[in-house]
Scaffold this active site. Structure first.
Site, PDB file in Angstrom:
ATOM      1  N   LYS A   1     -46.169 -27.169 -23.508  1.00 52.04           N
ATOM      2  CA  LYS A   1     -45.350 -27.810 -24.540  1.00 52.04           C
ATOM      3  C   LYS A   1     -44.341 -28.774 -23.920  1.00 52.04           C
ATOM      4  CE  LYS A   1     -45.397 -23.971 -27.899  1.00 52.04           C
ATOM      5  NZ  LYS A   1     -46.187 -22.972 -27.156  1.00 52.04           N
TER       6      LYS A   1
ATOM      7  N   ARG B   1     -54.885 -21.934 -34.822  1.00 52.57           N
ATOM      8  CA  ARG B   1     -55.782 -20.886 -34.337  1.00 52.57           C
ATOM      9  C   ARG B   1     -56.807 -20.525 -35.407  1.00 52.57           C
ATOM     10  NH1 ARG B   1     -51.572 -17.395 -31.784  1.00 52.57           N
ATOM     11  NH2 ARG B   1     -51.481 -18.554 -29.829  1.00 52.57           N
TER      12      ARG B   1
ATOM     13  N   CYS C   1     -53.644 -12.302 -40.853  1.00 54.44           N
ATOM     14  CA  CYS C   1     -52.365 -12.846 -41.335  1.00 54.44           C
ATOM     15  C   CYS C   1     -52.172 -12.439 -42.787  1.00 54.44           C
ATOM     16  CB  CYS C   1     -52.372 -14.374 -41.265  1.00 54.44           C
ATOM     17  SG  CYS C   1     -52.592 -15.016 -39.595  1.00 54.44           S
TER      18      CYS C   1
HETATM   19  C1  LIG Z   1     -46.031 -21.742 -27.239  1.00 51.90           C
HETATM   20  C2  LIG Z   1     -46.385 -20.779 -26.228  1.00 51.90           C
HETATM   21  C3  LIG Z   1     -45.408 -19.990 -25.616  1.00 51.90           C
HETATM   22  C4  LIG Z   1     -43.941 -20.058 -26.000  1.00 51.90           C
HETATM   23  O1  LIG Z   1     -43.365 -21.243 -25.560  1.00 51.90           O
HETATM   24  P1  LIG Z   1     -41.790 -21.448 -25.736  1.00 51.90           P
HETATM   25  O2  LIG Z   1     -41.599 -22.889 -25.348  1.00 51.90           O
HETATM   26  O3  LIG Z   1     -41.107 -20.489 -24.820  1.00 51.90           O
HETATM   27  O4  LIG Z   1     -41.469 -21.184 -27.166  1.00 51.90           O
HETATM   28  C5  LIG Z   1     -45.789 -19.127 -24.637  1.00 51.90           C
HETATM   29  N1  LIG Z   1     -47.078 -19.026 -24.246  1.00 51.90           N
HETATM   30  C6  LIG Z   1     -48.039 -19.787 -24.820  1.00 51.90           C
HETATM   31  C7  LIG Z   1     -49.443 -19.624 -24.336  1.00 51.90           C
HETATM   32  C8  LIG Z   1     -47.735 -20.683 -25.826  1.00 51.90           C
HETATM   33  O5  LIG Z   1     -48.697 -21.414 -26.409  1.00 51.90           O
HETATM   34  S1  SF4 Z   2     -50.242 -20.636 -38.905  1.00 52.43           S
HETATM   35 FE1  SF4 Z   2     -52.155 -19.496 -38.515  1.00 52.43          FE
HETATM   36  S2  SF4 Z   2     -51.507 -17.680 -37.381  1.00 52.43           S
HETATM   37 FE2  SF4 Z   2     -49.677 -18.501 -38.384  1.00 52.43          FE
HETATM   38  S3  SF4 Z   2     -49.551 -17.444 -40.374  1.00 52.43           S
HETATM   39 FE3  SF4 Z   2     -50.623 -19.366 -40.732  1.00 52.43          FE
HETATM   40  S4  SF4 Z   2     -52.793 -18.802 -40.539  1.00 52.43           S
HETATM   41 FE4  SF4 Z   2     -51.631 -17.123 -39.569  1.00 52.43          FE
END
Ligand SMILES: *Cc1c(COP(=O)(O)O)cnc(C)c1O
Ligand code: SF4
Length: 356
Positions: free
Chosen positions: A318, A115, A106
């Site tokens: 989600k 992550r 990043c």
């Molecule tokens: C968040 C996420 C997405 C995207 O989800 P949307 O609701 O379409 O924004 C897709 N795949 C994974 C594995 C995710 O964690």
């Molecule tokens: S939230 Fe995590 S993946 Fe996203 S810019 Fe920040 S450090 Fe990188």
């Protein structure tokens, strides 16, 4: 190298030399940097020096020893990515869309990153790994949308990004490409003509979702970067993480949402913080989050309303957390308006109907 050239700060001694941490904190912070990636690029360093909102920014980017404390419920894979990764660089949890992670690097490392156990390492897919990831997408016709994330895909060279976009362009069932990035905030100078050209090297829809948590991140350079993307016909979405001490007041949340809309960025999600290790100092209780989101409704433009979203721990997906406006009562609905008054729906029949 010219020692006066701006550079990215990444060690405890860099941070101490820049005055971002005290000398006597350096040993503790070095334990954090040994475990988690740190990067403060020039654009963020300038912002920390000049912004009246420096505390809201320092919290997001400058490491502290709080990160070494593991709170209950926190774990290395908070949203179950690993269980949904059929090949390296792909996370496929929902049938119609898959994540493609070309790099785990990043431009800046957010201290609350979900992550954080994965980002920062030697994370670039090798050409063979990229081919295998693209093969998975090619062989999976249900994938309608590919989401480039990471890491931050926009730290790659324009040439590399163009190659990925064109490879996806060649896959007939992929109709939408979405890029998740913090580069417009962390390194807006990267959004140049070559990068935009690379993003536009497909006739398919390309969306860019920009991670931005505080109005102070909307600097002139950041807004200009958004403007260049918008002018190129790329629709922009905003992603914000609800963070204690950063944006957990009605005023701060309103300011960042209005700022995004004014920069032609449509707020998409307000994320409830995931249970990543060492992030408890950022966690806002869901009840508070719901009240904050409710405070925007009715007072702030509909354009500035994100969906308050929870990624269910463990990988179930989600779901929106916003609610409390609608309840069912004997086949009709009780609807609460933004002031708290309750109305029945459908409306009660008018008493005068018979006489009309
Ligand atoms: C968040 C996420 C997405 C995207 O989800 P949307 O609701 O379409 O924004 C897709 N795949 C994974 C594995 C995710 O964690
Ligand atoms: S939230 Fe995590 S993946 Fe996203 S810019 Fe920040 S450090 Fe990188």
């Amino acid at each position: 190298m010219n020692s006066l050239a701006p550079r990215t700060l990444s060690s405890a001694s860099d941070l101490a030399a820049a005055g971002l941490i005290a000398e006597d904190e350096a040993a503790d912070v070095a334990r954090v940097t040994a475990r988690y990636a740190v990067a403060i690029p020039p654009a963020i360093h300038d912002l920390l020096r000049s912004s009246a909102n420096a505390p809201a920014l320092m919290r997001q980017f400058v490491p502290t020893s709080h990160e070494l404390a593991l709170a209950e419920g926190e774990n290395d894979d908070p949203i179950g990515d690993h269980a949904h990764s059929p090949v390296k660089g792909i996370v496929h949890r929902y049938p119609d869309r898959a994540l493609l992670l070309p790099t785990l690097t990043c431009a800046v490392y957010c201290r609350f990153c979900f992550r954080r156990e994965d980002v920062g390492g030697a994370g670039v897919l090798t050409p063979a790994e990229m081919d295998a990831a693209l093969d998975y997408i090619r062989a999976t016709p249900a994938i309608w949308e590919v989401i480039l994330t990471g890491g931050d895909p926009l730290i790659l060279s324009a040439r590399r990004i163009g190659e990925i976009i064109r490879a996806l362009d060649d896959i007939a069932h992929v109709q939408v490409i979405r890029v998740h990035t913090r580069v417009p905030v962390a390194a807006p100078e990267r959004i140049d003509a070559a990068l935009i050209e690379a993003l536009r090297s497909t006739g398919k829809a390309v969306y860019v979702a920009i991670h931005c948590n505080h109005a102070a991140e909307l600097t002139p350079a950041m807004r200009a970067a958004c403007g260049r993307l918008s002018d190129a016909g790329i629709p922009l979405l905003g992603q914000t993480v609800l963070l204690k001490g950063v944006n957990d007041t009605p005023e701060a949340l309103e300011a960042v949402m209005r700022g995004l809309v004014a920069a032609r960025v449509k707020p998409y999600y307000l994320h409830q913080l995931d249970y990543a290790p060492g992030t408890s100092q950022f966690r806002v209780p869901v009840e508070e989050g719901r009240a904050l989101v409710k405070s925007l409704r009715g007072r702030v433009s509909g354009l500035a309303q994100p969906t308050y979203i929870l990624d269910i721990p463990g990988g179930a997906g989600k779901v929106p957390l916003t609610g409390g406006y609608v309840s069912e009562e004997n086949g009709s609905f009780a609807i609460e308006d933004p002031t708290g008054t309750v109305h029945s729906y459908p409306p009660a029949p008018s008493a005068e109907t018979d006489d009309a």
